[in-house]
Design an enzyme around this catalytic site. Structure first.
Site, short mmCIF file in Angstrom:
data_model
loop_
_atom_site.label_atom_id
_atom_site.label_comp_id
_atom_site.label_asym_id
_atom_site.label_seq_id
_atom_site.Cartn_x
_atom_site.Cartn_y
_atom_site.Cartn_z
N SER A 54 -73.34 56.37 40.93
CA SER A 54 -73.30 56.24 42.38
C SER A 54 -73.28 57.56 43.12
O SER A 54 -73.34 57.57 44.36
CB SER A 54 -72.11 55.39 42.80
OG SER A 54 -72.34 54.02 42.51
N GLY A 203 -69.19 58.89 41.24
CA GLY A 203 -70.08 58.06 40.43
C GLY A 203 -69.47 57.87 39.05
O GLY A 203 -68.93 58.83 38.48
#
Length: 269
Positions: A54, A203
């Site tokens: 992410s 992430g």
């Protein structure tokens, strides 16, 4: 030309592991936003490519705003659908761009790339020079448009993440000026000690085993972005990797460890 300050090595090695009991930074990079001088480069994996997970939301936001698919911090609001089968409770609700970035909502990223289509998505990734540029997705699944950046084909090293951040900060990517401004507006911010304010995206990803499954005992976590204090700005990349199972997402632990470490990282002579 980048000048690497190695005097911080001994002090920072003592800091490694502050982010989690079973994880230590495998790479930490900190560079001056203006001029690009590298203040800190530590770890043995700074040139090794990992899935961006992410952390890829920052380039995705630039693409989305440039195309007009994203409008501002709160537009568009996209509804959650049961078919998304979100594994995180915070993702099971209507989400706007600020909430997407704050909570790293995977289905929102996938809705965004689906709206782009592969031709436009691929053109941006190529123009950004992002990592290995591989959008093929999981082998044999033809899912690159929605999965390439999640423990799949797309991969980027911490060194390459820093290069991307430099292009982002210096506005050297092929997007409109407003795309930079609106992307910066939705990146989450955090307070750190000694007057630092940090903006960054996390992430969490997983390496693949030989049979293609995800190894959840070796999660890796990103935290990338910029930090400011008294008018000075640095860009940073922190990557950790677990040595065993952990409860909290690796990206969150990478973030928390970096927020703790940042003041001491930049105190070194």
């Amino acid at each position: 030309m980048r000048l690497i300050r190695t005097a911080v090595l001994t002090m920072v090695l003592a800091l490694m592991g502050t982010g989690a009991a079973l994880a230590a930074p495998v790479c930490t990079l900190v560079a001056e936003a203006e001029g690009g001088m590298v203040r800190v480069r530590l770890g043995d994996a700074c040139a090794t490519r990992f899935s961006p997970a992410s952390s890829f939301a920052i380039p995705l936001a630039l693409m989305g705003y440039d195309l007009g698919l994203l409008v501002d911090e709160h537009t568009p609001v996209l509804p959650y659908k049961d078919e998304y089968e979100a594994p995180v409770e915070a993702w099971k609700q209507s989400t706007d761009p600020a909430g997407w970035m704050r909570d790293a909502v995977v289905w929102y990223s996938q809705a965004l790339t689906s709206a782009m289509g592969m031709d436009r998505f691929g053109a941006y990734v190529e123009a950004f020079g992002y990592g290995n540029g591989d959008l093929s997705g999981d082998e044999g699944m033809n899912n690159g448009l929605t999965h390439a950046w999640h423990s799949s084909s797309l991969a980027i090293s911490p060194d390459e993440q820093l290069t991307f951040l430099e292009k982002f900060w210096q506005r050297r990517l092929p997007v409109a000026d407003m795309a930079y401004d609106r992307t910066r507006a939705i990146v989450p911010s955090y307070a750190a000690a000694d007057g630092w304010r940090v903006w960054g995206e996390t992430g969490t990803g997983y390496p693949r085993t030989p049979d293609g499954t995800k190894d959840h005992t070796r999660a890796f976590g990103w935290f990338i972005g910029w930090a400011e204090r008294e008018g000075g700005t640095v860009l940073f990349v922190r990557l950790i990797q677990d040595d065993g199972p952990e409860d909290a997402p690796a990206g969150q632990r990478a973030r928390d460890g970096f927020l703790t470490d940042l003041p001491d990282l930049l105190k070194a002579p």
